[in-house]
Design an enzyme around this catalytic site. Structure first.
Site, mmCIF file in Angstrom:
data_model
loop_
_atom_site.group_PDB
_atom_site.id
_atom_site.type_symbol
_atom_site.label_atom_id
_atom_site.label_comp_id
_atom_site.label_asym_id
_atom_site.label_seq_id
_atom_site.Cartn_x
_atom_site.Cartn_y
_atom_site.Cartn_z
ATOM 1 N N HIS A 264 -2.106 -3.661 26.587
ATOM 2 C CA HIS A 264 -1.776 -3.101 27.919
ATOM 3 C C HIS A 264 -2.817 -2.016 28.213
ATOM 4 O O HIS A 264 -4.007 -2.304 28.250
ATOM 5 C CB HIS A 264 -0.336 -2.585 27.834
ATOM 6 N N HIS A 305 -5.593 -11.874 31.559
ATOM 7 C CA HIS A 305 -4.473 -11.117 32.106
ATOM 8 C C HIS A 305 -3.261 -12.031 32.185
ATOM 9 O O HIS A 305 -3.414 -13.219 32.467
ATOM 10 C CB HIS A 305 -4.824 -10.588 33.509
ATOM 11 N N ASP A 363 -9.625 -3.184 33.005
ATOM 12 C CA ASP A 363 -9.939 -2.288 31.898
ATOM 13 C C ASP A 363 -11.358 -2.467 31.382
ATOM 14 O O ASP A 363 -11.909 -1.571 30.751
ATOM 15 C CB ASP A 363 -8.946 -2.486 30.754
#
Ligand code: CMC
Length: 427
Positions: A264, A305, A363
């Site tokens: 995460h 994802h 990210d």
């Protein structure tokens, strides 16, 4: 609710299941009635389960769409600022000029921490991970605000939300400063939210750091792009904790804990660790091969994802911001960033990643920007948590404002059937 129904046939009995329709997105089969018929549904990882109704954020992972209160994320990231997006998430509409100014003032009134909280920081080891510090300090805030912990009181909920949004950058920066031994910097309320964060990170009592508008803007975009993402693991954790009636500081601390994991929010830190481990462009092929090997647990961090099977719309804006920041800082030739660029190119062309729709996620690029801004790697997830706080609060507030029940998933039990205790000497 629609007139449409789903029918479930079990051993000759047919059970009618209502179908619910939202504004956007797939219809949802309402299985609440199944318990009375003696069944639970089985959905590890909640891949097919809508756990709540929500009006805050919509994602279409196939098309790569992300909307906050209906507004596309790229428009918000390019035209708005973090506090305006926070207002939108919390209250449902973009603020008028007056409301925006008032909200900013309210936030500024709460940027400082209770002086006694400094003692909490100094209780940690200097090498403590800043996420550990943040988790502890945010949880501790509930010990400081007894005056506003009545979650059934809308004013208490609002003041807690304002306090948390205002104090998170201060807590984040203090977690970093403590690890370096530098003195804590008080917030400077003449600065905007993101410039103030960079000030608390990098100014000293002897020298005021000049904050470049491009870099402050990049920081603000990082906060905006992390502000909310529907029912992800940490938000669901906040909702679950909140459903017990726990106070908002405890709930947000639970969200921070859930965010920390590398699947995460911890992924941005893991991206940089991975780039350092790869070490040189010539080793990339070896790591790509490892990522594709089913017997090797290694994954390319910053790729893939759960929801997006297309380019993450946040990643698109983040990529553009990364390019701007690298150009401003003249860092296009940084060796780690070179590895990142090459990795991105290979993954976008390689069959394995293309077929599994494993695109670079938010990210991947936020890690690159934060590295260029000279933010230490272990602060990356802390920055994600700072931006996400408003999303957690918006979901918590939405849940508490309507009738809700304690969250209590069930299970498929596969352990031993009932058996009698065996005395130690007979085992
Ligand atoms: N590298 C290599 N293979 C991958 C990767 C990756 N990064 N991600 C998924 N796969 C493969 C996986 O092995 C599986 O293959 P197969 O079907 O042959 O078994 C397939 O793709 C589907 O993966 P999954 O684990 O079923 O997908 P998931 O939806 O459960 O996991 C994920 C999503 C984000 C946890 C995963 O893609 C991952 O671990 N990515 C790396 C960590 C990362 O970057 N996380 C940040 C997510 S974005 C920020 C946020 O929202 O928190």
């Amino acid at each position: 609710m629609t007139d449409k129904k789903a029918y479930l046939s079990i051993d000759g009995e047919t059970i009618d299941l209502p179908i619910l329709t939202g504004t956007l997105g797939p219809d949802v089969i309402d299985v609440q009635g199944l318990t009375a018929k003696g069944f639970f549904t089985f959905d590890p990882g909640f891949v097919s389960t809508a756990s709540c109704e929500s009006e805050i954020t919509f994602i279409d992972g196939e098309k790569g769409i992300l909307l906050h209160r209906g507004y596309p994320i790229d428009q918000l990231a390019m035209k708005s600022d973090y506090l305006e997006v926070s207002y939108l998430l919390l209250y449902g509409e973009l603020p008028s000029q007056e409301d925006k100014a008032l909200f900013e003032t309210k936030i500024k009134n709460h940027t400082m921490l209770h002086e006694q909280l400094n003692d909490f920081f100094t209780g940690f080891r200097r090498d403590a991970h800043p996420m550990a510090i943040m988790c502890g300090v945010v949880g501790a805030l509930s010990a400081f605000y007894h005056d506003s912990l009545d979650i059934s009181n809308a004013e208490h909920r609002e003041i807690s939300a304002i306090r948390l949004i205002a104090k998170m950058p201060t807590i984040a920066a203090m977690s970093y400063r403590y690890s370096t031994g530098l003195p804590f910097m008080y917030p400077d309320n003449t600065l905007d939210y993101s410039s103030n964060f960079l000030h608390m990170m990098y100014s000293t009592p002897c020298e005021q750091k000049e904050i470049s508008p491009t870099l402050a803007r990049a920081m603000d975009r990082i906060f905006i792009l992390h502000a909310d993402h529907e029912q992800n693991a940490s938000t669901s954790t906040v909702r679950l904790a909140g459903s017990t009636g726990a106070n908002p500081f405890a709930c947000i601390a639970s969200g921070i804990a859930a965010l920390w994991g590398p699947s995460h929010g911890g992924a941005n830190e893991a991206v940089l660790d991975m780039l350092a481990e790869i070490g040189d462009v010539k080793h990339i092929d070896k790591f790509i091969a490892r990522a594709k090997d089913k017997n090797d647990p290694f994954r390319l961090m910053g790729f893939g994802h759960r929801v997006y099977k297309n380019f993450d719309p946040r990643a698109k804006v983040m990529k553009q911001t990364a390019d701007e920041v690298l150009a401003e800082l003249g860092l296009e030739d940084d060796p780690l960033l070179k590895i990142a660029k090459r990795l991105e190119q290979i993954a976008l062309e390689d069959d394995y990643f293309v077929q599994k729709k494993l695109y670079p996620n938010v990210d991947f690029y936020s890690g690159i920007i934060l590295k260029a801004l000279n933010i230490p790697t272990n602060m990356f997830t802390v920055i994600f948590a700072t931006g996400r706080t408003v999303g957690w609060l918006a979901h918590w507030h939405e849940m508490i404002s309507s009738p809700y029940r304690i969250g209590r998933p069930r299970q498929l039990y596969t352990g031993a059937a009932q058996r009698d205790y065996v005395e130690t000497d007979k085992r």
